[in-house]
Design a protein around this motif. Structure first.
Motif, PDB file in Angstrom:
ATOM      1  N   ILE A  53       0.900  -1.068   0.045  1.00  0.00           N
ATOM      2  CA  ILE A  53      -0.078  -0.017   0.127  1.00  0.00           C
ATOM      3  C   ILE A  53       0.857   1.377   0.024  1.00  0.00           C
ATOM      4  CG2 ILE A  53      -1.783   1.320   1.450  1.00  0.00           C
ATOM      5  CD1 ILE A  53      -2.766  -1.245   2.305  1.00  0.00           C
ATOM      6  N   MET A  54       1.986   1.114   0.813  1.00  0.00           N
ATOM      7  CA  MET A  54       2.661   2.438   0.917  1.00  0.00           C
ATOM      8  C   MET A  54       3.908   2.853  -0.270  1.00  0.00           C
ATOM      9  SD  MET A  54       1.786   4.196   3.440  1.00  0.00           S
ATOM     10  CE  MET A  54       2.823   5.213   3.439  1.00  0.00           C
ATOM     11  N   LEU A  55       4.443   1.689  -0.707  1.00  0.00           N
ATOM     12  CA  LEU A  55       5.653   1.923  -1.531  1.00  0.00           C
ATOM     13  C   LEU A  55       5.178   2.565  -2.874  1.00  0.00           C
ATOM     14  CD1 LEU A  55       7.763  -1.466  -1.288  1.00  0.00           C
ATOM     15  CD2 LEU A  55       7.766   0.839  -0.289  1.00  0.00           C
ATOM     16  N   PRO A  56       4.024   2.357  -3.369  1.00  0.00           N
ATOM     17  CA  PRO A  56       3.668   3.021  -4.477  1.00  0.00           C
ATOM     18  C   PRO A  56       3.433   4.622  -4.475  1.00  0.00           C
ATOM     19  CG  PRO A  56       2.292   1.110  -4.413  1.00  0.00           C
ATOM     20  CD  PRO A  56       3.001   1.355  -3.152  1.00  0.00           C
ATOM     21  N   THR A  57       3.060   5.089  -3.179  1.00  0.00           N
ATOM     22  CA  THR A  57       3.011   6.447  -2.817  1.00  0.00           C
ATOM     23  C   THR A  57       4.289   7.122  -2.737  1.00  0.00           C
ATOM     24  OG1 THR A  57       2.976   6.083  -0.395  1.00  0.00           O
ATOM     25  CG2 THR A  57       0.905   5.477  -1.761  1.00  0.00           C
ATOM     26  N   LEU A  58       5.509   6.535  -2.765  1.00  0.00           N
ATOM     27  CA  LEU A  58       6.863   7.103  -2.134  1.00  0.00           C
ATOM     28  C   LEU A  58       7.459   7.438  -3.317  1.00  0.00           C
ATOM     29  CD1 LEU A  58       7.261   4.816   0.782  1.00  0.00           C
ATOM     30  CD2 LEU A  58       6.281   7.239   0.908  1.00  0.00           C
ATOM     31  N   GLY A  59       8.760   8.169  -3.152  1.00  0.00           N
ATOM     32  CA  GLY A  59       9.623   8.307  -4.417  1.00  0.00           C
ATOM     33  C   GLY A  59      10.629   7.176  -4.174  1.00  0.00           C
ATOM     34  N   GLU A  60      11.462   7.195  -5.218  1.00  0.00           N
ATOM     35  CA  GLU A  60      12.300   6.290  -5.576  1.00  0.00           C
ATOM     36  C   GLU A  60      13.383   5.747  -4.349  1.00  0.00           C
ATOM     37  OE1 GLU A  60      15.738   4.364  -8.853  1.00  0.00           O
ATOM     38  OE2 GLU A  60      14.676   6.027  -9.060  1.00  0.00           O
ATOM     39  N   GLU A  61      13.929   7.005  -3.779  1.00  0.00           N
ATOM     40  CA  GLU A  61      14.853   6.955  -2.743  1.00  0.00           C
ATOM     41  C   GLU A  61      14.165   6.629  -1.282  1.00  0.00           C
ATOM     42  OE1 GLU A  61      18.059   9.893  -0.533  1.00  0.00           O
ATOM     43  OE2 GLU A  61      17.164  10.638  -2.238  1.00  0.00           O
ATOM     44  N   ARG A  62      12.958   7.245  -1.345  1.00  0.00           N
ATOM     45  CA  ARG A  62      12.308   6.938   0.077  1.00  0.00           C
ATOM     46  C   ARG A  62      11.869   5.399   0.133  1.00  0.00           C
ATOM     47  NH1 ARG A  62      11.314   6.863   4.823  1.00  0.00           N
ATOM     48  NH2 ARG A  62       9.458   7.634   5.735  1.00  0.00           N
ATOM     49  N   ARG A  63      11.499   4.867  -0.911  1.00  0.00           N
ATOM     50  CA  ARG A  63      11.116   3.539  -0.958  1.00  0.00           C
ATOM     51  C   ARG A  63      12.212   2.405  -0.743  1.00  0.00           C
ATOM     52  NH1 ARG A  63       8.504   4.722  -6.191  1.00  0.00           N
ATOM     53  NH2 ARG A  63      10.284   4.034  -7.124  1.00  0.00           N
ATOM     54  N   ALA A  64      13.519   2.974  -1.226  1.00  0.00           N
ATOM     55  CA  ALA A  64      14.521   2.061  -0.724  1.00  0.00           C
ATOM     56  C   ALA A  64      14.865   1.925   0.673  1.00  0.00           C
ATOM     57  CB  ALA A  64      15.825   2.697  -1.318  1.00  0.00           C
ATOM     58  N   SER A  65      14.430   2.879   1.608  1.00  0.00           N
ATOM     59  CA  SER A  65      14.728   2.632   3.048  1.00  0.00           C
ATOM     60  C   SER A  65      13.496   2.570   4.006  1.00  0.00           C
ATOM     61  CB  SER A  65      15.497   4.017   3.600  1.00  0.00           C
ATOM     62  OG  SER A  65      14.719   5.186   3.181  1.00  0.00           O
ATOM     63  N   TYR A  66      12.202   2.704   3.058  1.00  0.00           N
ATOM     64  CA  TYR A  66      10.980   2.627   4.000  1.00  0.00           C
ATOM     65  C   TYR A  66      10.564   1.327   4.894  1.00  0.00           C
ATOM     66  CZ  TYR A  66       6.046   3.649   5.235  1.00  0.00           C
ATOM     67  OH  TYR A  66       5.035   3.727   5.803  1.00  0.00           O
ATOM     68  N   SER A  67      10.150   1.459   6.038  1.00  0.00           N
ATOM     69  CA  SER A  67       9.737   0.577   6.961  1.00  0.00           C
ATOM     70  C   SER A  67       8.616   1.052   7.748  1.00  0.00           C
ATOM     71  CB  SER A  67      10.743  -0.213   7.721  1.00  0.00           C
ATOM     72  OG  SER A  67      10.027  -1.114   8.577  1.00  0.00           O
ATOM     73  N   PRO A  68       7.502   0.296   7.757  1.00  0.00           N
ATOM     74  CA  PRO A  68       6.470   0.815   8.658  1.00  0.00           C
ATOM     75  C   PRO A  68       6.631   0.889  10.169  1.00  0.00           C
ATOM     76  CG  PRO A  68       5.828  -1.509   7.782  1.00  0.00           C
ATOM     77  CD  PRO A  68       7.150  -0.963   7.115  1.00  0.00           C
ATOM     78  N   PHE A  69       7.854   0.144  10.464  1.00  0.00           N
ATOM     79  CA  PHE A  69       8.395  -0.005  11.775  1.00  0.00           C
ATOM     80  C   PHE A  69       9.466   0.944  12.156  1.00  0.00           C
ATOM     81  CE2 PHE A  69       6.355  -4.045  11.137  1.00  0.00           C
ATOM     82  CZ  PHE A  69       5.121  -3.760  12.166  1.00  0.00           C
ATOM     83  N   LEU A  70       9.549   1.902  13.061  1.00  0.00           N
ATOM     84  CA  LEU A  70      10.443   2.697  13.422  1.00  0.00           C
ATOM     85  C   LEU A  70      11.372   2.344  14.792  1.00  0.00           C
ATOM     86  CD1 LEU A  70       8.837   6.181  12.347  1.00  0.00           C
ATOM     87  CD2 LEU A  70      10.372   4.782  11.086  1.00  0.00           C
ATOM     88  N   PRO A  71      12.240   1.567  14.610  1.00  0.00           N
ATOM     89  CA  PRO A  71      12.825   1.206  16.027  1.00  0.00           C
ATOM     90  C   PRO A  71      13.303   2.400  16.799  1.00  0.00           C
ATOM     91  CG  PRO A  71      13.970   0.205  14.197  1.00  0.00           C
ATOM     92  CD  PRO A  71      12.923   1.396  13.521  1.00  0.00           C
ATOM     93  N   ILE A  72      13.117   2.285  18.218  1.00  0.00           N
ATOM     94  CA  ILE A  72      13.757   3.145  19.064  1.00  0.00           C
ATOM     95  C   ILE A  72      14.898   2.703  19.508  1.00  0.00           C
ATOM     96  CG2 ILE A  72      13.241   4.432  21.267  1.00  0.00           C
ATOM     97  CD1 ILE A  72      11.014   4.974  19.183  1.00  0.00           C
ATOM     98  N   SER A  73      16.134   3.186  18.988  1.00  0.00           N
ATOM     99  CA  SER A  73      17.461   2.955  19.457  1.00  0.00           C
ATOM    100  C   SER A  73      17.714   2.663  20.820  1.00  0.00           C
ATOM    101  CB  SER A  73      18.544   3.810  18.887  1.00  0.00           C
ATOM    102  OG  SER A  73      19.956   3.304  19.224  1.00  0.00           O
ATOM    103  N   PRO A  74      17.922   1.294  21.061  1.00  0.00           N
ATOM    104  CA  PRO A  74      18.509   1.139  22.471  1.00  0.00           C
ATOM    105  C   PRO A  74      19.816   1.971  23.045  1.00  0.00           C
ATOM    106  CG  PRO A  74      18.848  -0.727  21.093  1.00  0.00           C
ATOM    107  CD  PRO A  74      18.294   0.110  20.570  1.00  0.00           C
ATOM    108  N   LYS A  75      20.638   2.601  21.986  1.00  0.00           N
ATOM    109  CA  LYS A  75      21.860   3.209  22.289  1.00  0.00           C
ATOM    110  C   LYS A  75      21.603   4.486  22.251  1.00  0.00           C
ATOM    111  CE  LYS A  75      24.830  -0.118  19.480  1.00  0.00           C
ATOM    112  NZ  LYS A  75      25.803  -0.169  18.585  1.00  0.00           N
ATOM    113  N   THR A  76      20.824   5.169  21.549  1.00  0.00           N
ATOM    114  CA  THR A  76      20.863   6.562  21.447  1.00  0.00           C
ATOM    115  C   THR A  76      19.584   7.119  21.790  1.00  0.00           C
ATOM    116  OG1 THR A  76      20.296   6.716  19.186  1.00  0.00           O
ATOM    117  CG2 THR A  76      22.512   6.932  19.480  1.00  0.00           C
TER     118      THR A  76
END
Length: 531
Positions: A170-193
């Motif tokens: 659903i999401m990838l067709p709505t995004l630009g090429e560069e954004r598609r390459a790194s997109y994930s519906p999940f955003l981790p909360i870094s345990p380091k920072t």
């Protein structure tokens, strides 16, 4: 109640039109959760602004309309996305340099630049709650951070992990090429920072409920999607919330049309129907630009309330939500006076008219009485000619005009007098520009002055208005509104003003005659700006 409900079911007032969509949603059977859930969302990346209030106000209007035509219980959740990462520092906060150090942290972990709360998110949440409470809204506040970390979203997050491929489709067709390459519906909360990371998902394990991603330093990390270890991207997050809570109704601005579309698709992919939605037009500032939390343009809630009662703001919000409106200081007097006009009309209206009256949707069935025997616009003009610094000055004129009125018996008028003095000193006084009359205008003003000198009747507003009309006609003003513009510009230092007969009755016949003499002698031009 039956008659009222029947009338409401055919009312053309927009809150009833929206409410009937919800009635239809559950005409076969009531919701399994036992209630209809209304939601409003708030992104606390900037200070709360008037658009946020408008969304809660309008949603409350729909909720109230629904409660009149349905017996299904309702809830309203005001949801704050305070787990979102701070992407940029707002331009209208102090200590901006310190906030730069907290970029990418969840808003609930960003230090409060005002130094009053545990976080910037908590500060803005408190600001929002304080205002909504002051208006008397019935709502439940919900924090994204609390819902994620307490596990209240865990089941829905695991469901999203199962439906990962569908969400991506659903999401990838709505995004630009560069954004598609790194997109994930999940955003981790870094345990380091502690940062909210915009990184691709490298692996996912549905059985374990985990994803694998790569830290900025190159380390691969596996984390559960539950327990506050990740946050979902904006559109999937919205959809997941709809699904998890069973949201039935939510409205949003025109700028979020695409977000609503994609979130609806994702919610259905998760297995939920998604809510009924309404798209409202955005507010513009005095330059026609969309108001923004981060820019701080347009009016804030606090600014409106400095110059008018909150009910007038509710009236402004009721008007045509699908039509764009300019939201600047100069809309306040009109909103105040129109609100009180509707209050005065309400007691004599039949049920159909009452349900279409904005004050019903602002107050429900408990509509107050208006005590505004003098309009706000008239109070502003009175403040102008009297050079008023406080409400007591205005009351000296009001009591003569309406002897039965007083601060204790007319509290809304007393408050309006205070508001009018503030508004006059902040906006009207700096812009006052008197001009000298032309030869023909001088003759007309002298005629009006002489007629007022001979006035022996009681200062009736309508009779005085007729006399003012007669002077304009006698001196050949065509169109007649040019005569009234002359009165406003020469006597009040403004381009527009009140019904002048009413102004004379309030300000006083002798006082108006003295005002004309001051204009004819050049005293007003000398005391203020000149055209």
């Amino acid at each position: 109640m039956t008659d009222t409900r029947d009338i409401a079911m055919t009312s053309k007032a927009w809150p009833f039109e929206e409410a009937r969509r919800l009635v239809k949603r559950y005409e076969a059977r009531p919701p399994e959760k036992g209630h209809v859930l209304f939601e409003t969302g708030y992104g606390p990346s900037g200070l709360p602004h008037i658009g946020t209030f408008g969304e809660v106000m309008r949603t409350t209007m729909v909720r109230r309309a629904f409660e009149l035509i349905s017996d299904i219980p309702t809830r309203l959740i005001c949801f704050s996305d305070d787990m979102d990462g701070l992407r940029k520092v707002p331009g209208n906060v102090p200590n901006r340099e310190a906030m730069e150090e907290d970029l990418h942290l969840p808003l609930s972990r960003v230090r409060d630049p005002f130094g009053t709360h545990d976080s910037f998110g908590a500060h803005n949440n408190a600001r929002l709650n304080a205002f909504l409470d002051s208006f008397g809204f019935q709502y439940e506040f919900a924090s994204s951070t609390e819902y994620y970390t307490s596990g209240r979203f865990d089941e829905a997050l695991l469901r999203a992990l199962e439906q990962y491929e569908k969400i991506m489709a659903i999401m990838l067709p709505t995004l630009g090429e560069e954004r598609r390459a790194s997109y994930s519906p999940f955003l981790p909360i870094s345990p380091k920072t502690g940062h909210v990371l915009q990184v691709p998902t490298l692996e996912r394990n549905v059985a374990k409920g985990t994803i694998v991603y790569e830290e900025p330093d190159g380390e691969r990390v596996e984390v559960p999607v539950t327990g506050g270890n990740v946050k979902m991207q904006w559109k999937p997050d919205w959809a997941m919330r709809w699904y998890a809570l069973g949201v039935d109704y939510e409205m949003s601005g025109k700028d979020l049309i695409d977000s609503v579309t994609q979130a609806g698709k994702i919610c259905r992919a998760l297995g939920g129907p998604g809510p009924e939605t309404l798209t409202y037009e955005l507010f513009n500032d005095q330059h026609g630009q969309k108001i923004s939390k981060s820019k701080g343009n347009g009016l804030s809630m606090e600014e409106w309330l400095r110059y008018a009662a909150p009910e007038s703001l509710g009236y402004f919000m009721y008007q045509k939500p699908r039509t764009a409106k300019r939201l600047h200081f100069d809309v306040i007097p009109k909103a105040v006076d129109e609100y009180h006009q509707q209050l005065r009309a309400y007691p004599d209206q039949d049920e159909t008219q009452r349900l279409a009256n904005p004050v019903f949707h602002i107050h429900g069935a408990d509509v107050p009485e208006s005590h505004m025997v003098v309009s706000f616009a008239m109070l502003l003009n009175l403040a102008s000619v009297a050079g008023a610094d406080d409400a007591a000055t205005l009351w000296g004129f009001i009591r003569r005009y309406a002897p039965a009125a007083g601060p204790s018996t007319h509290p809304d008028l007393d408050a309006a007098a205070e508001y009018a003095v503030r508004y006059y000193n902040d906006f009207v006084k700096p812009e006052k520009v008197y001009r000298a009359p032309s030869v023909s205008e001088r003759a007309a003003l002298e005629d009006l002055r002489d007629r007022l000198a001979d006035w022996s009747a009681a200062p009736d507003a309508e009779e005085l208005q007729s006399e003012v009309f007669a002077v304009g006609k006698a001196h050949g003003f065509e169109p007649l509104r040019d005569w009234f513009r002359t009165l406003y510009e020469v006597l009040l230092g403004a381009s527009q003003g009140p019904r002048f007969g009413g102004f004379i009755a309030l300000y006083g016949v002798d006082e108006t005659r003295a005002l004309i003499d001051a204009a004819l002698s050049g005293e007003l031009v000398a005391s203020g700006g000149t055209a």
